[in-house]
Design an enzyme around this catalytic site. Structure first.
Site, PDB file in Angstrom:
ATOM      1  N   HIS A 140       0.795  -1.224   0.000  1.00 26.97           N
ATOM      2  CA  HIS A 140       0.000   0.000   0.000  1.00 26.97           C
ATOM      3  C   HIS A 140       0.831   1.279   0.000  1.00 26.97           C
ATOM      4  O   HIS A 140       0.272   2.371  -0.105  1.00 26.97           O
ATOM      5  CB  HIS A 140      -0.923   0.009   1.224  1.00 26.97           C
ATOM      6  CG  HIS A 140      -1.737  -1.238   1.351  1.00 26.97           C
ATOM      7  ND1 HIS A 140      -1.343  -2.291   2.157  1.00 26.97           N
ATOM      8  CD2 HIS A 140      -2.888  -1.618   0.749  1.00 26.97           C
ATOM      9  CE1 HIS A 140      -2.243  -3.264   2.061  1.00 26.97           C
ATOM     10  NE2 HIS A 140      -3.178  -2.886   1.221  1.00 26.97           N
ATOM     11  N   ARG A 174      -6.052  16.652   1.654  1.00 24.19           N
ATOM     12  CA  ARG A 174      -5.678  17.470   2.811  1.00 24.19           C
ATOM     13  C   ARG A 174      -4.202  17.274   3.129  1.00 24.19           C
ATOM     14  O   ARG A 174      -3.516  18.204   3.554  1.00 24.19           O
ATOM     15  CB  ARG A 174      -6.544  17.143   4.022  1.00 24.19           C
ATOM     16  CG  ARG A 174      -6.409  18.174   5.143  1.00 24.19           C
ATOM     17  CD  ARG A 174      -7.279  17.832   6.334  1.00 24.19           C
ATOM     18  NE  ARG A 174      -8.688  17.749   5.968  1.00 24.19           N
ATOM     19  CZ  ARG A 174      -9.626  17.215   6.733  1.00 24.19           C
ATOM     20  NH1 ARG A 174      -9.313  16.692   7.906  1.00 24.19           N
ATOM     21  NH2 ARG A 174     -10.880  17.192   6.338  1.00 24.19           N
ATOM     22  N   ARG A 176      -2.870   3.921  -4.835  1.00 26.93           N
ATOM     23  CA  ARG A 176      -4.317   4.083  -4.643  1.00 26.93           C
ATOM     24  C   ARG A 176      -4.715   5.537  -4.386  1.00 26.93           C
ATOM     25  O   ARG A 176      -5.760   5.815  -3.791  1.00 26.93           O
ATOM     26  CB  ARG A 176      -4.828   3.201  -3.499  1.00 26.93           C
ATOM     27  CG  ARG A 176      -4.662   1.708  -3.742  1.00 26.93           C
ATOM     28  CD  ARG A 176      -5.044   0.896  -2.532  1.00 26.93           C
ATOM     29  NE  ARG A 176      -4.905  -0.539  -2.800  1.00 26.93           N
ATOM     30  CZ  ARG A 176      -5.906  -1.419  -2.736  1.00 26.93           C
ATOM     31  NH1 ARG A 176      -7.114  -1.019  -2.409  1.00 26.93           N
ATOM     32  NH2 ARG A 176      -5.692  -2.693  -2.985  1.00 26.93           N
ATOM     33  N   GLY A 197      -7.601  15.451  11.910  1.00 29.06           N
ATOM     34  CA  GLY A 197      -8.821  15.214  11.153  1.00 29.06           C
ATOM     35  C   GLY A 197      -9.984  16.036  11.634  1.00 29.06           C
ATOM     36  O   GLY A 197      -9.829  17.007  12.375  1.00 29.06           O
ATOM     37  N   GLU A 225     -11.464   6.963  13.483  1.00 29.72           N
ATOM     38  CA  GLU A 225     -10.147   6.345  13.366  1.00 29.72           C
ATOM     39  C   GLU A 225      -9.309   6.253  14.635  1.00 29.72           C
ATOM     40  O   GLU A 225      -8.473   5.355  14.759  1.00 29.72           O
ATOM     41  CB  GLU A 225      -9.308   7.101  12.307  1.00 29.72           C
ATOM     42  CG  GLU A 225      -9.781   6.972  10.886  1.00 29.72           C
ATOM     43  CD  GLU A 225     -10.855   7.973  10.503  1.00 29.72           C
ATOM     44  OE1 GLU A 225     -11.550   7.727   9.509  1.00 29.72           O
ATOM     45  OE2 GLU A 225     -11.004   8.998  11.206  1.00 29.72           O
ATOM     46  N   SER A 261     -16.034  19.728  12.613  1.00 32.48           N
ATOM     47  CA  SER A 261     -16.492  20.091  11.269  1.00 32.48           C
ATOM     48  C   SER A 261     -18.003  20.198  11.176  1.00 32.48           C
ATOM     49  O   SER A 261     -18.534  20.831  10.261  1.00 32.48           O
ATOM     50  CB  SER A 261     -16.001  19.061  10.251  1.00 32.48           C
ATOM     51  OG  SER A 261     -16.522  17.770  10.563  1.00 32.48           O
ATOM     52  N   ASP A 262     -18.701  19.544  12.109  1.00 36.98           N
ATOM     53  CA  ASP A 262     -20.162  19.617  12.099  1.00 36.98           C
ATOM     54  C   ASP A 262     -20.684  19.366  13.509  1.00 36.98           C
ATOM     55  O   ASP A 262     -19.994  18.754  14.333  1.00 36.98           O
ATOM     56  CB  ASP A 262     -20.754  18.609  11.120  1.00 36.98           C
ATOM     57  CG  ASP A 262     -20.339  17.181  11.434  1.00 36.98           C
ATOM     58  OD1 ASP A 262     -21.142  16.457  12.024  1.00 36.98           O
ATOM     59  OD2 ASP A 262     -19.200  16.787  11.092  1.00 36.98           O
TER      60      ASP A 262
END
Length: 240
Positions: free
Chosen positions: A5, A25, A44, A90, A183, A205-206
């Site tokens: 990966h 980001r 990916r 994040g 996460e 963020s919300d």
């Protein structure tokens, strides 16, 4: 050598990696905050970069969405590329009314409905916590930057679209959960399993109660306080 990966070589990554979920980001962080930047991963589309911040070598790479994705990338970074510290940077959703949109949250611990840490820990409860030194450095960095960061428990959810109907949000609020993301508990478990250190810093963020939210573009580019805290905390850690 490269993993399934990550197409990098030993030495391409710094010992500290900042990890947002979104690879775009990661690109924004590298281009905005780092110097002498070079791309070190693109498998990916999960972009990774290494550069310097105030002369200090630092890497940044996306980890995708959810515990399975971030666990793959953090495990490989630690075991195959010699990474010692992971800082997740994040977004999270708030459930408490005293937590506001764009507040910075430092995840001292991470509750979860995922079973991954129970699988690691022989079906026992594992206390998924951040490294204390990294928490302390992030708090000190926030104070120096004039940012009133919140510190406490967050919740790592396996489902973004939960069939729960909102009952669990009431429980989270009762227990003082500062933010919901997907996460941190997994990253803390991987770090513990493989002898590394980890920390999660999120920007709200919300808001699940008020339905306020930031746009995708804002989430990519405007959470700069969180990034500055993470970067400055690395420099503080070097002084220990």
């Amino acid at each position: 050598m490269a993993t399934p990966h990550i197409n990098a070589e030993m030495g391409d990554f710094a010992d500290v990696v900042l990890m947002p979920g979104d690879p775009l980001r990661a690109k924004h962080i590298a281009e905005t905050f780092l110097e002498d930047v070079r791309e070190v991963n693109n498998v990916r589309g999960m972009l990774g970069f290494t550069g310097t911040y105030k002369g200090r070598k630092i890497s940044v790479m996306g980890h995708g969405m959810g515990i399975p994705s971030c666990s793959i990338y953090t495990k490989e970074l630690i075991t195959d590329f010699g990474v010692k510290k992971i800082i997740r940077v994040g977004s999270c959703g708030a459930v408490r009314m005293d937590v506001k949109l764009r507040d910075v949250v430092i995840g001292m611990g991470a509750c979860t409905d995922s079973k991954v840490n129970r699988m690691r820990f022989k079906d026992h409860d594992f206390a998924a916590i951040a490294d204390f030194g990294m928490v302390r450095n992030a708090v000190d960095a926030a104070k120096a930057l004039g940012v009133d960061a919140r510190v406490g428990n967050i919740f790592s959810a396996d489902l973004f679209y939960s069939p729960d109907g909102g009952e669990m949000f009431d429980v989270m609020e009762k227990y003082g959960i500062l933010g919901v993301e997907m996460e941190a508990a997994g990253i803390y478990g991987v770090a513990a399993e493989f002898g590394a250190k980890a920390l999660t810093i999120c920007t709200v963020s919300d808001h699940i109660r008020t339905h306020e939210q930031t746009s995708a573009a804002e989430r990519q580019t405007t959470f700069n306080d969180m990034i500055k805290i993470a970067l400055e905390s690395v420099l503080l850690g070097d002084k220990e």
